[in-house]
Design an enzyme around this catalytic site. Structure first.
Site, mmCIF file in Angstrom:
data_model
loop_
_atom_site.group_PDB
_atom_site.id
_atom_site.type_symbol
_atom_site.label_atom_id
_atom_site.label_comp_id
_atom_site.label_asym_id
_atom_site.label_seq_id
_atom_site.Cartn_x
_atom_site.Cartn_y
_atom_site.Cartn_z
ATOM 1 N N CYS A 93 0.641 8.121 -6.101
ATOM 2 C CA CYS A 93 -0.576 8.219 -6.920
ATOM 3 C C CYS A 93 -0.699 9.525 -7.683
ATOM 4 O O CYS A 93 -0.885 9.540 -8.902
ATOM 5 C CB CYS A 93 -1.809 8.068 -6.029
ATOM 6 N N HIS A 149 -7.882 12.376 -7.554
ATOM 7 C CA HIS A 149 -6.652 12.573 -6.783
ATOM 8 C C HIS A 149 -5.715 13.619 -7.391
ATOM 9 O O HIS A 149 -4.496 13.510 -7.270
ATOM 10 C CB HIS A 149 -5.903 11.238 -6.610
#
Length: 726
Positions: A93, A149
């Site tokens: 990610c 993130h």
């Protein structure tokens, strides 16, 4: 002309010069947020919808070999979209999101290993430009809803300090779908992770504060906020700037949670006995409904025709949850199943003749930076994040503004790794030879646990080279990292047929006796694995021994990438490098102990000095000792201003005194030319020029009168009376 009027222009010029000098010294001429200069319609709106952890066979528009229900997306891709059949992300990610927003490979950012977490000592560096900054500085409004993130150790690493005007979402990599709590790496600590800009998402009701989406399923609140955002773009269309909207959806990342009505769609299906698979499919279908509502609103609100929409996943699916068939591997590997993702381009701004087609040219996440700017008619200007957290030490009391971030001004611009793909997407250009022979895509570069000169995966043209133990060995699915999993396919034979469809052409082209699987274990050899992805998309047959010269070319090129790489800021599942509980625990460091918060001051962040071969982090200056800049601003400039003022006052007084002397001289000349024998006339003339003002002057005048008129001596006590009164 009055002396005051003469002095005013000089004062204005001097003060303007002083302010210009001060502006250069403080940097206060920099605007933290420019006024919008673009109007809606002059440039396209850009919406980038990023799903989480979808495999190539988790949607219907790729291979039509799944029982996962994504009907709206399938129809949109096939009838109104351009399907990207060789679309690459990173294997995890953080790396993918960094590649998208910076246009650079993660190995140039220190993010080639690991993922950001509240206790990880890394974030996305502020030393490089970002796509969000480019759009913001060009006059677009910029927005992010969903997953970030990319780090949160300081406020300066959160979205609204990285080029986004607004943010509604969570900072970590995943969170509970219902109570919206996320975890630190190794799950040592959990806390609520939902923020409006940089503040906890709390609304006040009377004297109480309430979490607005507590108990609301993740994709539902994200859809709600997306629709609210789009509604603001419709109210004043002629005065609303174009927008860049990054919609980072939660589905279908872990944990495995979904509404019961969506779970019921799959519980009687072929994988009904696997809760992991059923929940994953249910999450994916909720995302399909979210996209449906967003796109339909765009069409009803007349925003669709001037909007470009990109939809895709951030990496391959995790094993046991998603389906990467027919490809090899899964999330966190460099095999095609880990880095090739489903995606397509749509929207009314996509030329009509490109809708319903496919684009086979290899495209990577790093390409979106130059491609989207090109689609919007904007240039690449390498704008960086300049906004600092609003604290007293970042405030300029003289200009009443906050200082911009000048910390990395001496860092040269890092060139983009991506290429502009807009002409190929829009159908304006074709170049089959370039993409078949020369197009270079670095799919992975990993020096952690690498026993060779370089490890990773590199595609050039039709060939792919992969070498090294490219998956974290602590992961539970490590042992099957090089396998082909077909257990979730609707039809396994169809998947195998896709992999073998070029068997005869492969044998003839490469002159091999049979097209078989001979590549298990080749990644752990010095020569690695070499695949022809055009004829062998599933990575069956290793050609490394067949083409040693080609292997050497790839190996040298990967070594070159390793030489250019920055130091990895994170390892793979290395608990020793993590921040301790006492540093990050919200109960100890946060104003609101129920929410995560940044726990370091930006000036104390150390990881930045590991990048781009910079010198070590400088020692913090003594706050009681002024530097040269402070001496100039607070001592030299005020003294200079005072000297200018004093000089002007002296000059004014000198001119005034000189004028008075000239006037007196003229009056004396007039009096000397006036022939009169009457002493009273002379005295009256003098009194008009120089009135009696003091007791001494009155006494002197009285004595002159007494001498001239031989008055009685008793009159002297009235010497203070004016001549006219007498």
């Amino acid at each position: 002309m009055s002396t005051k009027l003469i002095a005013i222009p000089f004062l204005i010029i001097i003060l303007s010069l002083i302010e210009a000098i001060k502006s250069q010294l403080t940097g206060s001429d920099y605007e933290l947020r420019p006024e919008y200069t673009l109007t809606n319609g002059s440039h396209p709106n850009i919406i980038f919808i990023l799903a989480d952890d979808w495999g190539m066979n988790d949607v219907g528009w790729t291979h039509e070999n799944t029982d996962t229900k994504t009907p709206y997306l399938d129809n949109l891709a096939k009838t109104e979209g351009l399907i990207l059949t060789n679309y690459y992300a990173e294997r995890v990610c953080t790396a993918s999101r960094a590649a998208f927003l910076t246009g650079r490979y993660p190995s140039h950012l220190g993010l080639q290993s690991g993922v950001c977490a509240p206790n990880q000592p890394a974030s996305l560096t502020r030393q490089v430009s970002m796509l969000s900054n480019e759009f913001q500085e060009s006059g677009y409004s910029t927005h992010l809803i969903g997953k970030w993130h990319l780090g949160m150790m300081s406020y300066e690493y959160t979205p609204t300090y990285r080029g986004f005007d607004s943010f509604y979402g969570y900072w970590a990599g995943g969170e509970d779908y219902w109570n919206h709590k996320s975890w630190s790496f190794m799950r040592q600590i959990s806390s609520t992770d939902l923020f409006i800009n940089e503040k906890p998402a709390l609304y006040q009701y009377g004297d109480k504060y309430s979490h607005p989406y507590d108990g609301v399923y993740g994709p539902w609140w994200q859809k709600s906020e997306a629709l609210k955002l789009l509604q603001t773009k419709v109210l004043f269309p002629d005065k609303t700037p174009p927008f860049f909207f990054y919609f980072a959806m939660q589905a279908s990342h872990s944990p495995r949670q979904a509404p019961p009505e969506y779970m019921a769609l799959y519980q009687d299906g072929p994988n009904g006995d696997s809760n992991n698979r059923v929940t994953f499919q249910a999450q994916t279908t909720t995302a399909d409904d979210v996209v449906k509502d967003v796109v339909e609103y765009l069409k009803r609100a007349n925003l669709w025709d001037n909007t470009l929409v990109i939809i895709g996943s951030d990496n391959g699916a995790k094993r046991h949850y998603g389906d990467n068939a027919p490809y090899r591997g899964f999330k966190n590997t460099s095999w095609e199943g880990g880095v090739k993702v489903p995606g397509f381009v749509t929207g009314g701004y996509l030329p009509e003749e490109q809708r319903g087609k496919v684009l086979d040219y290899p495209m990577h996440f790093v390409d979106w930076y130059p491609t989207l700017l090109s689609a919007a008619g904007l240039d690449v200007n390498y704008h960086r994040s300049r906004k600092l957290y609003e604290t007293e030490e970042n405030f300029d009391a003289d200009t009443r503004t906050f200082f911009p971030d000048r910390r990395w001004d001496d860092t040269p611009n890092q060139e983009l790794d991506g290429i502009d793909m807009w002409d190929y997407i829009s159908g304006e250009d074709e170049d089959d030879a370039y993409f078949d022979q020369k197009r270079e895509v670095l799919l992975d570069l990993k020096e952690v646990w690498c026993p060779f000169s370089s490890c990773g995966a590199l595609r050039i043209g039709r060939y792919k080279f992969i070498r090294g133990d490219n998956i974290a060995s602590l992961l539970p699915d490590y042992d099957d990292g090089d396998k082909w999993f077909r257990g979730y396919c609707y039809n396994e034979s169809k998947a195998e047929l896709f992999c073998m469809k070029n068997e005869l052409e492969f044998e003839m082209t490469h002159k091999v006796p049979g097209f078989t699987i001979n590549s298990v274990g080749c990644v752990n050899s010095k020569h690695g694995c070499l695949f022809d992805l055009t004829l062998d998309p599933c990575e069956y047959y290793d050609l490394s021994t067949k083409y040693p010269d080609l292997v050497e070319k790839f190996s040298k090129r990967m070594d070159k990438f390793q030489e250019m790489a920055t130091e990895p800021l994170m390892g793979e599942n290395n608990a020793d490098e993590l921040f301790g509980k006492e540093i990050i625990q919200p109960e100890r460091v946060c104003h609101n102990p129920s929410f995560w918060c940044p726990f370091k001051k930006y000036k104390d962040v150390e990881f930045e000095y590991k990048l781009f071969k910079r010198p070590p982090m400088p020692q913090q200056n003594d706050p009681n000792v002024w530097n040269v800049k402070q001496w100039i601003i607070y001592i030299a400039i005020p003294i200079f201003i005072a000297l200018i003022i004093i000089t002007c006052i002296v000059y004014y007084c000198f001119c005034k005194d000189r004028r008075n002397r000239n006037m007196n001289s003229n009056h004396h000349q007039t009096l000397s030319n006036h022939k009169s024998t009457d002493s009273t006339d002379i005295i009256e003339d003098i009194s008009e020029v120089q009135p009696l003002k003091s007791q001494n002057e009155s006494d002197a005048t009285t004595r002159i009168i007494n001498l001239g008129n031989t008055q009685n001596n008793n009159d002297t006590k009235y010497g203070s009376t004016s001549i006219h009164q007498r």
